[in-house]
Write a protein that holds these residues in place. Structure first.
Motif, PDB file in Angstrom:
ATOM      1  N   ASP A 167      39.265  34.720  59.254  1.00  0.00           N
ATOM      2  CA  ASP A 167      38.761  35.502  58.124  1.00  0.00           C
ATOM      3  C   ASP A 167      38.847  37.011  58.311  1.00  0.00           C
ATOM      4  OD1 ASP A 167      38.130  33.168  56.928  1.00  0.00           O
ATOM      5  OD2 ASP A 167      35.983  33.252  57.344  1.00  0.00           O
ATOM      6  N   GLU A 191      50.733  30.320  52.519  1.00  0.00           N
ATOM      7  CA  GLU A 191      49.261  30.281  52.662  1.00  0.00           C
ATOM      8  C   GLU A 191      48.601  31.006  51.487  1.00  0.00           C
ATOM      9  OE1 GLU A 191      47.061  31.501  56.043  1.00  0.00           O
ATOM     10  OE2 GLU A 191      48.262  30.390  57.497  1.00  0.00           O
ATOM     11  N   ARG A 192      49.136  32.173  51.150  1.00  0.00           N
ATOM     12  CA  ARG A 192      48.533  32.968  50.060  1.00  0.00           C
ATOM     13  C   ARG A 192      48.666  32.236  48.732  1.00  0.00           C
ATOM     14  NH1 ARG A 192      46.761  37.967  51.607  1.00  0.00           N
ATOM     15  NH2 ARG A 192      47.550  38.691  53.603  1.00  0.00           N
ATOM     16  N   TYR A 195      46.164  29.408  48.687  1.00  0.00           N
ATOM     17  CA  TYR A 195      44.828  29.988  48.513  1.00  0.00           C
ATOM     18  C   TYR A 195      44.607  30.372  47.039  1.00  0.00           C
ATOM     19  CZ  TYR A 195      40.639  32.520  49.983  1.00  0.00           C
ATOM     20  OH  TYR A 195      39.346  32.930  50.163  1.00  0.00           O
ATOM     21  N   GLY A 282      39.027  24.194  51.335  1.00  0.00           N
ATOM     22  CA  GLY A 282      38.845  25.633  51.124  1.00  0.00           C
ATOM     23  C   GLY A 282      38.885  26.436  52.404  1.00  0.00           C
ATOM     24  N   HIS A 283      39.122  25.758  53.533  1.00  0.00           N
ATOM     25  CA  HIS A 283      39.115  26.475  54.819  1.00  0.00           C
ATOM     26  C   HIS A 283      40.501  26.600  55.433  1.00  0.00           C
ATOM     27  CE1 HIS A 283      34.827  26.974  55.372  1.00  0.00           C
ATOM     28  NE2 HIS A 283      34.682  25.764  54.836  1.00  0.00           N
ATOM     29  N   ILE A 284      40.632  27.657  56.229  1.00  0.00           N
ATOM     30  CA  ILE A 284      41.786  27.836  57.114  1.00  0.00           C
ATOM     31  C   ILE A 284      41.243  27.624  58.520  1.00  0.00           C
ATOM     32  CG2 ILE A 284      43.494  29.482  57.978  1.00  0.00           C
ATOM     33  CD1 ILE A 284      43.319  30.947  55.293  1.00  0.00           C
TER      34      ILE A 284
END
Ligand SMILES: NC(=O)c1ccc[n+]([C@@H]2O[C@H](COP(=O)([O-])OP(=O)(O)OC[C@H]3O[C@@H](n4cnc5c(N)ncnc54)[C@H](O)[C@@H]3O)[C@@H](O)[C@H]2O)c1
Ligand SMILES: O=C(O)[C@H]1O[C@H](OP(=O)(O)OP(=O)(O)OC[C@H]2O[C@@H](n3ccc(=O)[nH]c3=O)[C@H](O)[C@@H]2O)[C@H](O)[C@@H](O)[C@@H]1O
Length: 387
Positions: A167, A191-192, A195, A282-284
């Motif tokens: 984060d 990834e973006r 997201y 919702g997590h990386i």
């Protein structure tokens, strides 16, 4: 085997169907193995190759035979992909070109594979309301902030400037002409996009950032089960050198640092993500082992020692040799200096911790390499050269 299994919140785990793209690769083969032997889930295994999961597909008398089906599909151009994603509850995308030797020599293939080819997968999941676990990479962090301080700066020793957090850490790549970063940049953009699909269209996603997962079945041994001129990732390069009794090649002095995690530990983390969607969506997640840090030179030394033990052969007189990155990888190579994963998020969400030390994981992996390849190498090297 599978009855009575509960998730981290004590709820019973229902069997699901997983569309696994890239199931025939290194990580995919271990994940399929785990899902077949320890869970009731079904796998629609998508790949262009199946050699690494052959032992799970045949014979048809295997206890999980009706739970795994192989689909030989190139996701670049196959209309069957959307149907498979629709049939599944969850899609896991592992497909990628992910060997550094390709990033600067085949940058277009690398960018297409890691960004363009992943787009339809994201789109089909989003449009059909399906959950996605996407495999990114720790390479999205690029270089550490610490490496920009002067060599003797005490700030280099401050974890705030090198521990990589999902984060808060920035993504620091080299210039465009250093094509090494084509892979990291394509992974960052996908990834973006994922997201953004989550934020704007409600896609349920989890992004995995593996930190140098290693173990049996990783890549190939050049000239045995892969091209003679091919350059796999470091574990297979060094294994190949050890099997052939050649010096291990240290790129630019082997000063870069890596943390290696055993594939079997890492697969436990992926299974937790699969079976705990409420905690993973919702997590990386960084998935690595911060305790297993070495320089590449130290890795070479340890692999030499472990291999001598498992193969019962004494090491050669000159076990390593220095080589420039230009000579080894060609123009446009660059490197990540150091990669220590921050484990706070995966610990908090999934309670996961790696267990296996570097020595132990190398011992089991090199035992596998020796058992699998030593005879084949002996045969290949004793063949008379055609005149
Ligand atoms: N192994 C690691 O430590 C590591 C580290 C960081 C990131 N990753 C990521 O994890 C994923 C899996 O890595 P791996 O080590 O198992 O690599 P791998 O090369 O062993 O597996 C990738 C698989 O994807 C398949 N594939 C590629 N393009 C395809 C296409 N167009 N259609 C169908 N199948 C296709 C390949 O045939 C291969 O079997 C990749 O996305 C990689 O970037 C891995
Ligand atoms: O595994 C990961 O987490 C990610 O990092 C890898 O990148 P990298 O660690 O640089 O690739 P390796 O081939 O494993 O190389 C590690 C280090 O060893 C060095 N090396 C490699 C091979 C060799 O023979 N000698 C040698 O010194 C490289 O220059 C590099 O510094 C790959 O990009 C991906 O598989 C993945 O996304």
């Amino acid at each position: 085997m599978a009855s009575g299994r509960v998730d981290l919140d004590g709820n019973p785990i229902k069997p699901i169907t997983i569309c696994m793209i890239g199931a025939g690769g290194f990580i995919g083969s271990h994940l399929c193995e785990k899902l077949m032997s320890e869970t009731p889930h079904k796998v629609l295994a998508v790949d262009v190759y199946s050699d690494k999961i052959k032992h799970l597909l045949e014979p048809s008398s295997l206890p999980w035979a009706d739970r795994i089906h192989f689909h030989r599909i190139n996701i670049k151009n196959d209309s069957r992909l959307e149907g498979l994603i629709r049939m599944a509850d969850l899609t896991i995308n592992l497909a990628a070109i992910c060997t550094p030797a390709d990033y600067n020599t085949r940058p277009l293939d690398t960018i297409y594979s890691n960004f363009i080819d992943a787009l339809p997968v994201v789109k089909y999941c989003s449009e059909n309301g399906k959950r996605l676990i996407h495999f990114s990479t720790c390479e999205v962090y690029g270089k550490t902030i610490g490496c920009f301080f002067p060599k003797d700066s005490p700030l280099r020793q401050d974890p705030a400037y090198y521990v990589l957090n999902e984060d808060t850490s920035p993504c620091i790549f080299g210039p465009v002409e250093k094509q090494r970063w084509s892979y990291a940049c394509a992974k960052q953009l996908i990834e973006r996009l994922i997201y953004a699909e989550g934020a704007e269209n409600g896609l349920e996603f989890t992004i995995v950032r593996p930190f140098n997962w290693i173990g049996p079945r990783m890549d190939f041994i050049p000239g045995i089960d892969g091209p003679s001129e091919g350059v796999p990732r470091v574990l297979a390069c060094f294994s190949n050198n050890l099997l052939r009794r050649e010096p291990l090649k240290l790129v630019d002095g082997g000063q870069s640092q890596r943390t290696f995690v055993y594939i079997k530990d890492a697969i436990e983390a992926v299974l937790l993500m699969i079976e705990n969607p409420a905690r993973a969506n919702g997590h990386i997640f960084n998935v690595g082992n911060p305790n297993n840090e070495v320089t590449v030179r130290q890795l070479a030394e340890m692999m030499t020692e472990v291999y001598a033990k498992v193969a019962g052969e004494s090491p050669i007189d000159t076990p390593t040799v220095d080589v420039s990155s230009k000579e080894f990888y060609g123009e446009g190579y660059d490197d990540s200096d150091k990669r220590i994963p921050d484990m706070t998020i995966i610990n908090r969400q999934l309670g996961w911790n790696p267990k296996t030390s570097l020595w132990d994981l190398l011992e089991s992996t090199l035992t596998y390499q020796h058992r699998t390849y030593a005879e084949a190498i002996k045969k290949a090297t004793s063949k008379p050269v055609a005149s």
